[in-house]
Design a protein around this motif. Structure first.
Motif, PDB file in Angstrom:
ATOM      1  N   VAL A  20       1.082   2.666 -11.127  1.00 60.64           N
ATOM      2  CA  VAL A  20       1.998   3.870 -10.387  1.00 60.64           C
ATOM      3  C   VAL A  20       3.308   3.488 -10.784  1.00 60.64           C
ATOM      4  O   VAL A  20       4.430   4.147 -10.303  1.00 60.64           O
ATOM      5  N   ILE A  68       2.142   2.114  -3.476  1.00 59.13           N
ATOM      6  CA  ILE A  68       1.159   2.760  -4.345  1.00 59.13           C
ATOM      7  C   ILE A  68       1.033   4.241  -3.858  1.00 59.13           C
ATOM      8  O   ILE A  68       0.779   5.120  -4.681  1.00 59.13           O
ATOM      9  N   ALA A  69       0.747   4.575  -2.613  1.00 64.31           N
ATOM     10  CA  ALA A  69       0.660   5.638  -2.085  1.00 64.31           C
ATOM     11  C   ALA A  69       1.817   6.531  -2.324  1.00 64.31           C
ATOM     12  O   ALA A  69       1.604   8.133  -2.605  1.00 64.31           O
ATOM     13  N   PHE A  70       3.195   6.155  -2.181  1.00 69.60           N
ATOM     14  CA  PHE A  70       4.237   6.928  -2.238  1.00 69.60           C
ATOM     15  C   PHE A  70       4.772   7.208  -3.512  1.00 69.60           C
ATOM     16  O   PHE A  70       5.582   8.454  -3.770  1.00 69.60           O
ATOM     17  N   LEU A  91       0.977  -1.270   0.002  1.00 68.47           N
ATOM     18  CA  LEU A  91       0.020  -0.215   0.152  1.00 68.47           C
ATOM     19  C   LEU A  91       0.922   1.446  -0.094  1.00 68.47           C
ATOM     20  O   LEU A  91       0.465   2.312  -0.516  1.00 68.47           O
ATOM     21  N   PHE A  92       2.040   1.158   0.704  1.00 71.77           N
ATOM     22  CA  PHE A  92       2.715   2.286   0.739  1.00 71.77           C
ATOM     23  C   PHE A  92       3.539   2.688  -0.505  1.00 71.77           C
ATOM     24  O   PHE A  92       3.742   4.000  -0.991  1.00 71.77           O
ATOM     25  N   PRO A 125       3.123   8.263  -6.464  1.00 71.49           N
ATOM     26  CA  PRO A 125       2.830   9.531  -7.140  1.00 71.49           C
ATOM     27  C   PRO A 125       3.455  10.671  -6.195  1.00 71.49           C
ATOM     28  O   PRO A 125       3.740  11.697  -6.855  1.00 71.49           O
ATOM     29  N   VAL A 126       3.615  10.642  -5.049  1.00 73.32           N
ATOM     30  CA  VAL A 126       4.313  11.676  -4.285  1.00 73.32           C
ATOM     31  C   VAL A 126       5.492  11.963  -4.479  1.00 73.32           C
ATOM     32  O   VAL A 126       6.088  13.193  -4.865  1.00 73.32           O
TER      33      VAL A 126
END
Length: 348
Positions: free
Chosen positions: A290, A186-188, A183-184, A190-191
């Protein structure tokens, strides 16, 4: 005058040639048998394991054809970027039907397109797989090398120094382990890209590769670090390490000469298990959208496209799926063979 007794004695004693006697005394002594080094023993044990040797050959074959993807593509006469299904050449045979699905047998397999073509666009699947394997394998190799070096360094420092240094390193390791990795990722991702690239602009492929490398490196070294730390903690109390300390050896020399050679085996075995896992993670990022995106060929992106057209064109998933299964099976078997070759207690 010679007596009969002397004559019989002289006849009973054989004559000795002086040259034969000299040759016998100057004959070179036979060499004493010498023992083999641990590396030679390991190599001998590995060569006796046919499964390991065949798996190693298959793995090397995958890396070689991935590295030679541009050469093979040039000889093949196709590339993974050209939209052959949308060609405007009136003399070219059509590759797609009115619904964008490949014409012909098994996803468009033919003499011109060995593995068929991609639905909607008609790109050549064979070259897409070659370049996709090249992207995934060498990205995973770079990540795994960085993760291994970082984990070994941190694990050696914490395990050998112990005390407060080991405690602080352990807490940092626990902090990074607390992140849910998938999950990290996928979330990180784009950041990371948004921090350096304007969202209105297309992110360059090299920057996506660099971002994937950094994210997987930062979040992937903890397992190797814990393995090396636990092994180092058990080794630093051994007699040969104490003897090196009494002899006045520096900590750097003790770690380099006494401890590191003894942790090389678990490091190598762990490396063979980490590389396939890293390939899967990179493929998962591309599958989730991603990682690498259109038009960069990637193993995960091939599966993402195949999942969208699985009902209409199931053949598109066949060749990438077979290639991934064969590679992962052989790499896992290779890891088992390397572990058995290093283990002196095994009977293989």
């Amino acid at each position: 005058m010679t007596s009969p007794i002397e004559t019989e004695t002289a006849a009973a004693v054989p004559s000795v040639d002086l040259d034969d006697k000299t040759a016998a005394t100057t004959k070179a002594p036979e060499k004493a048998p010498t023992g083999r080094s641990p590396r030679e023993l390991m190599w001998a044990r590995f060569k006796r394991d046919r499964t390991g040797v065949i798996s190693a050959c298959v793995v090397i074959f995958f890396f070689v054809i991935s590295a030679l993807a541009p050469v093979i593509s040039s000889l093949y006469g196709k590339d993974p970027y050209t939209l052959y299904g949308q060609s405007q050449d009136p003399d070219a045979a059509p590759l797609l039907d009115d619904f964008g699905l490949p014409l012909g047998y098994f996803g468009g397999v033919s003499g011109d397109h060995w593995f068929g073509v991609e639905p909607q666009f008609g790109r050549d699947l064979f070259t897409m797989l070659l370049y996709g394997m090249r992207t995934s394998l060498y990205m995973a190799l770079g990540v795994t090398v960085l993760v291994t070096l970082t984990g070994v360094l941190i694990g050696l420092v914490g395990g050998y120094l112990g005390g407060r240094a080991d405690y602080m390193i352990g807490r940092v390791t626990d902090f990074f382990l607390s992140f849910p990795s998938q999950l990290f990722f996928i979330a990180f991702m784009p950041v990371v890209t948004a921090m350096f690239v304007d969202p209105r602009e297309e992110t360059p492929t090299y920057f996506r590769a660099l971002a994937i490398l950094i994210v997987l490196w930062v979040l992937g070294w903890m397992g190797m670090s814990r393995l090396v730390r636990s092994t180092t903690l058990s080794l630093r109390e051994r007699e040969f390490v104490e003897a090196a300390k009494v002899a006045g050896a520096s900590p750097w020399r003790i770690v380099r000469k006494e401890i590191l050679p003894n942790v090389a085996t678990p490091i190598l075995v762990q490396f063979t298990y980490m590389l396939p896992s890293t390939i899967l993670t990179i493929a998962f990022l591309s599958f989730a959208g991603v990682g690498f995106v259109e038009p960069t060929p990637d193993w995960g992106r091939l599966f993402a496209v195949g999942a969208k057209v699985a009902e209409q064109d199931p053949a598109f998933m066949f060749f990438p799926g077979i290639a991934m299964v064969v590679f992962f099976l052989c790499f896992n078997l290779l890891g088992d063979s390397v572990r058995d070759a290093f283990d002196p207690k095994t009977g293989r």
